[in-house]
Structures are given as C-alpha cells and as structure tokens.
Design a protein around this motif. Structure first.
Motif, PDB file in Angstrom:
ATOM      1  N   SER A 127      67.934  12.132  55.765  1.00  0.00           N
ATOM      2  CA  SER A 127      66.542  11.906  56.160  1.00  0.00           C
ATOM      3  C   SER A 127      65.627  11.644  54.960  1.00  0.00           C
ATOM      4  CB  SER A 127      66.009  13.103  56.962  1.00  0.00           C
ATOM      5  OG  SER A 127      65.936  14.257  56.141  1.00  0.00           O
ATOM      6  N   ILE A 128      66.015  12.102  53.774  1.00  0.00           N
ATOM      7  CA  ILE A 128      65.183  11.881  52.584  1.00  0.00           C
ATOM      8  C   ILE A 128      65.727  10.772  51.687  1.00  0.00           C
ATOM      9  CG2 ILE A 128      64.194  14.207  52.571  1.00  0.00           C
ATOM     10  CD1 ILE A 128      66.220  14.878  50.278  1.00  0.00           C
ATOM     11  N   VAL A 173      58.920  10.100  54.359  1.00  0.00           N
ATOM     12  CA  VAL A 173      58.914  11.440  53.756  1.00  0.00           C
ATOM     13  C   VAL A 173      57.497  11.916  53.436  1.00  0.00           C
ATOM     14  CG1 VAL A 173      61.263  11.278  52.826  1.00  0.00           C
ATOM     15  CG2 VAL A 173      59.301  10.607  51.394  1.00  0.00           C
ATOM     16  N   ASN A 182      64.329  19.979  51.123  1.00  0.00           N
ATOM     17  CA  ASN A 182      65.632  19.332  51.310  1.00  0.00           C
ATOM     18  C   ASN A 182      66.230  18.886  49.986  1.00  0.00           C
ATOM     19  OD1 ASN A 182      65.706  19.608  54.079  1.00  0.00           O
ATOM     20  ND2 ASN A 182      64.884  17.576  54.487  1.00  0.00           N
ATOM     21  N   VAL A 231      54.261  13.467  49.467  1.00  0.00           N
ATOM     22  CA  VAL A 231      55.605  13.814  49.930  1.00  0.00           C
ATOM     23  C   VAL A 231      55.544  15.158  50.658  1.00  0.00           C
ATOM     24  CG1 VAL A 231      58.000  14.266  49.261  1.00  0.00           C
ATOM     25  CG2 VAL A 231      56.685  12.490  48.079  1.00  0.00           C
ATOM     26  N   HIS A 232      56.120  15.175  51.836  1.00  0.00           N
ATOM     27  CA  HIS A 232      56.092  16.352  52.706  1.00  0.00           C
ATOM     28  C   HIS A 232      56.812  17.534  52.063  1.00  0.00           C
ATOM     29  CE1 HIS A 232      56.650  18.839  56.263  1.00  0.00           C
ATOM     30  NE2 HIS A 232      55.728  18.092  56.850  1.00  0.00           N
ATOM     31  N   ALA A 260      60.499  17.798  52.804  1.00  0.00           N
ATOM     32  CA  ALA A 260      61.317  16.822  52.071  1.00  0.00           C
ATOM     33  C   ALA A 260      61.668  17.378  50.693  1.00  0.00           C
ATOM     34  CB  ALA A 260      60.584  15.486  51.953  1.00  0.00           C
TER      35      ALA A 260
END
Length: 151
Positions: free
Chosen positions: A34-35, A57, A71, A64-65, A68
């Motif tokens: 996902s990233i 992201v 992760n 950037v979240h 993220a």
C-alpha cells in the motif's frame, strides 16, 4: 546467511534489483504494498526503506499519513531484524511506540539501526527506526519491540 539477505544481495547487483526485491517483499506481506516501499539498503544491523510522497499515502493536509510512516518503519525494522537474528530463529513485532515530530511534506527514508542490539539472545529487542524527509529532517521516530526466539 539469512534467505532474505542472500536474495537482496543477489538482486541488488542488477539494474532495478532493489525495486524487484521490494516487489517480492510486498508479495510476501501484501499490506506493505500500500505504500510502495523500496528497500535501498539491507545488512545485519541496518535497513533502509524509502517511499515516494504520492496521493495514496497522503492525508487531508497533503502530508504523508501517519500510518504510512508506521508501515515503512515496521518494514525497515522487520527487514533489519530478519537479517540480523541467527539462522532458524523466529521473530515477531509485539509493540511499537511512535512519535510524529514534523509534517512529512516530501519523499521519506526510514532507517532501522540495530548494530548495538544483542541478536544472539532471546527475548524482546527494542529496534529504533528514524524517518527523515528529503532535507534530512527527522519527521517520525519509532521504537519497535521485536520478540526473538532462538531455534
């Protein structure tokens, strides 16, 4: 030598080898995909992972979240742990403490440094991970507790 380290060393010599290795890692652990991470360095006691700042992201602030960054920290810490523990040992993350230090407005690099960790013993190991932006500013810090069991 750990299997992941052997594969990384073989692929990293090839053009786009780091990207290929990262793709394989994400096939084995799909959530990391996902990233869209890229493992840029991997050796016992050290791992480096980068991600591009892209729409998927980011959060509502166009930074950037936070998750993220969690992760990428877990991926860097996990890859470093995997190539650092003795062969046939098992490990699993059992906790993570994080600090969000600054808004992440650019591509990011996560570095897990575990050269001061005693990997030859069992138990919980605290793995530090630092995430920096393209200007070298630390935007995020994590400490991941990895539980190691020797074979």
């Amino acid at each position: 030598m750990r299997k992941n380290l052997k594969i990384y060393k073989q692929l990293s010599r090839l053009p786009f080898g780091n990207s290929l290795f990262s793709f394989v890692v994400c096939r084995m652990a799909p959530y990391f995909g996902s990233i869209k991470p890229k493992v840029t360095d991997l050796k016992p006691g050290y791992a480096e992972v980068t991600i591009k700042k892209r729409r998927k992201v980011t959060n509502h602030l166009n930074t950037v979240h936070a998750i993220a960054m969690c992760n990428m920290a877990e991926l860097a810490g996990g890859m470093m742990t995997d190539v650092s523990v003795p062969v046939k040992s098992r490990w699993i993350p059992v906790g993570m403490t994080v600090e969000y230090l600054k808004k992440a407005k650019s591509d990011l690099t996560a570095k897990a440094i575990g050269d001061n960790i005693d990997w030859a013993t069992e138990g919980d190991k605290l793995v530090p991970v630092e995430v920096t932006d393209t200007e070298g500013n630390m935007v995020f810090r994590a400490e991941i507790t990895m539980n190691v069991r020797l074979a």
